[in-house]
Structure formats: C-alpha cells, structure tokens
Design a protein around this motif. Structure first.
Motif, mmCIF file in Angstrom:
data_model
loop_
_atom_site.group_PDB
_atom_site.id
_atom_site.type_symbol
_atom_site.label_atom_id
_atom_site.label_comp_id
_atom_site.label_asym_id
_atom_site.label_seq_id
_atom_site.Cartn_x
_atom_site.Cartn_y
_atom_site.Cartn_z
ATOM 1 N N GLU A 72 0.865 -1.181 0.000
ATOM 2 C CA GLU A 72 0.000 0.000 0.000
ATOM 3 C C GLU A 72 0.901 1.229 0.000
ATOM 4 N N PRO A 73 0.555 2.234 -0.821
ATOM 5 C CA PRO A 73 -0.557 2.274 -1.762
ATOM 6 C C PRO A 73 -0.313 1.375 -2.973
ATOM 7 N N ALA A 74 -1.377 0.768 -3.470
ATOM 8 C CA ALA A 74 -1.273 -0.172 -4.585
ATOM 9 C C ALA A 74 -1.657 0.514 -5.885
ATOM 10 N N VAL A 75 -0.875 1.494 -6.279
ATOM 11 C CA VAL A 75 -1.102 2.234 -7.526
ATOM 12 C C VAL A 75 -0.137 1.686 -8.568
ATOM 13 N N PRO A 76 -0.650 1.036 -9.609
ATOM 14 C CA PRO A 76 0.229 0.396 -10.588
ATOM 15 C C PRO A 76 1.316 1.316 -11.120
ATOM 16 N N PHE A 77 2.563 0.831 -11.041
ATOM 17 C CA PHE A 77 3.757 1.483 -11.565
ATOM 18 C C PHE A 77 4.170 2.742 -10.815
ATOM 19 N N SER A 78 3.508 3.034 -9.703
ATOM 20 C CA SER A 78 3.962 4.145 -8.868
ATOM 21 C C SER A 78 5.294 3.789 -8.220
ATOM 22 N N ASP A 79 6.188 4.771 -8.126
ATOM 23 C CA ASP A 79 7.466 4.586 -7.450
ATOM 24 C C ASP A 79 7.466 5.195 -6.054
ATOM 25 N N GLU A 80 6.320 5.688 -5.604
ATOM 26 C CA GLU A 80 6.267 6.388 -4.335
ATOM 27 C C GLU A 80 6.550 5.448 -3.169
ATOM 28 N N PRO A 81 7.126 5.956 -2.084
ATOM 29 C CA PRO A 81 7.399 5.115 -0.909
ATOM 30 C C PRO A 81 6.127 4.444 -0.403
ATOM 31 N N LEU A 82 6.287 3.238 0.107
ATOM 32 C CA LEU A 82 5.161 2.452 0.590
ATOM 33 C C LEU A 82 4.888 2.741 2.058
ATOM 34 N N THR A 83 3.605 2.745 2.409
ATOM 35 C CA THR A 83 3.233 2.841 3.816
ATOM 36 C C THR A 83 3.114 1.455 4.436
ATOM 37 N N LYS A 84 2.795 0.456 3.618
ATOM 38 C CA LYS A 84 2.743 -0.933 4.065
ATOM 39 C C LYS A 84 3.378 -1.800 2.992
ATOM 40 N N SER A 85 4.066 -2.846 3.429
ATOM 41 C CA SER A 85 4.731 -3.705 2.452
ATOM 42 C C SER A 85 4.944 -5.091 3.022
#
Length: 232
Positions: free
Chosen positions: A127-140
């Motif tokens: 999360e966030p599960a936005v396809p092809f986003s490179d943004e840092p994850l809040t959950k993994s």
C-alpha cells in the motif's frame, strides 16, 4: 562498503549480494528456483559476487532477522530475500530490475509487488497499490525483498528488524513482521519502494504486467490481475 551509493569503495559499481530463500518445511517451488537462477545468471554476467543460502526454521520473523545478520556477517552489500512460494517471471532477472530501482531512488529497501493469498486482505502485498507508482510504501510485504544492508545498518542499527506485534493479551498478533519492518523504516526516515514486476505467489493468480499496461483506469489493482487458473 557503501551500498549502492557508488558500490563498494574498491570495486566501482560491483557489489556482493546475498540471495536467501526462506524454505519453511524444507521445500522450494520449481518456479522459485527458476526465478533465482535468472538472478544468479545476471550476477555472473555483470561481475557481481553472490552468496546463495536457504533458511528453514520456525518463525518467519526469526528467519528474516537471521538472514539479515548472516548477510551482514558475510560482508554483503545487498540482501535479496525470497519466500519459497514466490517467484518472478523467468523471462529475466527480478534482482536486476530491483537493483536498478534501488540505484535510482537510493532507498533502504525495494519490495516486489506480489499477489496475496487472501483476497479479503487486498489483492497485493503493498500500500498504496497504484500500478507502476514509485512512491514510498506505507505498508509492504517481504515475499521478494531487496535490502541495502549499509543503509539499513545506518538507519536501524541492532539485530532485530522484523518483529511480530501482539495485542495486550500477549498472544493475539496485531501486526505481521513485514508490516512492522516497513512501518519502522518509514518512522526512522527511510523508505521502502515498490517494484512492479510479473510475480507469482504459488496458489494465487499471477500479477501480469501486460494487464497493468492495458488498464485504462488508475484504480485499485483488482482490475489488473489475470483471471487465470491457479498455479499448481
């Protein structure tokens, strides 16, 4: 060693990589073996040295922490942790792409996006599960996770990075070891970033990148998974 900030001081861009499979019950799936073979082949082509190992022990948190400690003891720069029921596409090296992502962003960890077994928890392990986003994850999750060991040691010194969090009764789990890791790295000012790769979590449908590329809407990834039979 300095991780991927230019590689090891005496070897230019070449690094030493620990590749560790977490084999609960002493087994590894064929797809996982083939995927890791691609990673080893890439290391050999590029001149990176690697150490291949497997852990089979009770407690996924203990296994992940031991994998990190052993990789650090072996003076590795990076650690690729792969669950024995997880694999990337055999048409290339997942490690190669994850290392490229790590070089680009200079982050502590790269997590490959992997389908979950339990649809009620969401379709993928980030999360966030936005396809092809490179943004840092809040959950993994950590089914296929690449760590920069030098950055990790700098931001989180010690010997416990993965930990189950239990409730007030001291028994009921309220947070898994991988979610704890991602949240703790973020709290300390570090980053876990995603790698959108064609991945397989054995027993689920695969995450097909072609489906993502053809999806018109930027929507939750329930529209991006293949509606194909389960992998056996």
């Amino acid at each position: 060693g300095r991780g991927l900030d230019g590689g090891r001081a005496d070897r230019g861009d070449l690094v030493k990589i620990a590749i560790t499979v977490l084999c609960y019950g002493g087994w590894i799936r064929r797809e996982t073996f083939l995927s890791l073979s691609q990673d080893q082949a890439w290391c050999l082509r590029e001149g990176h040295s690697y150490v291949l190992s497997a852990l089979d022990m009770h407690g996924v948190d203990r296994a992940r922490n031991l994998a990190v400690r052993e990789a650090m003891s072996a003076e590795c720069d990076l650690l690729l942790m792969c669950d024995a029921d997880t694999a990337a596409s055999p048409e290339g090296s997942a490690l190669e792409q994850m290392v490229a992502k790590m070089r680009e962003h200079g982050c502590e960890a790269i997590s490959a996006v992997v389908p979950l077994r339990h649809p009620q928890l969401g379709r993928v392990n980030v999360e966030p599960a936005v396809p092809f986003s490179d943004e840092p994850l809040t959950k993994s999750g950590a089914a296929l996770l690449l760590l920069d060991l030098h950055r990790l040691a700098k931001i989180a010194p010690g010997n416990v990075w993965f930990r189950f969090v239990v409730g007030e009764d001291g028994i009921t789990p309220v947070k898994s070891e991988d979610l704890y890791f991602a949240e703790e790295i973020g709290r300390l000012g570090g980053e876990v970033r995603p790698a959108w790769l064609p991945t397989i979590h054995i027993g689920t449908v695969p995450l097909e990148i072609s489906k993502l590329l053809s999806a018109a809407a930027v929507s939750p990834v329930d529209t991006t998974l293949a509606k194909s039979p389960e992998f056996r």
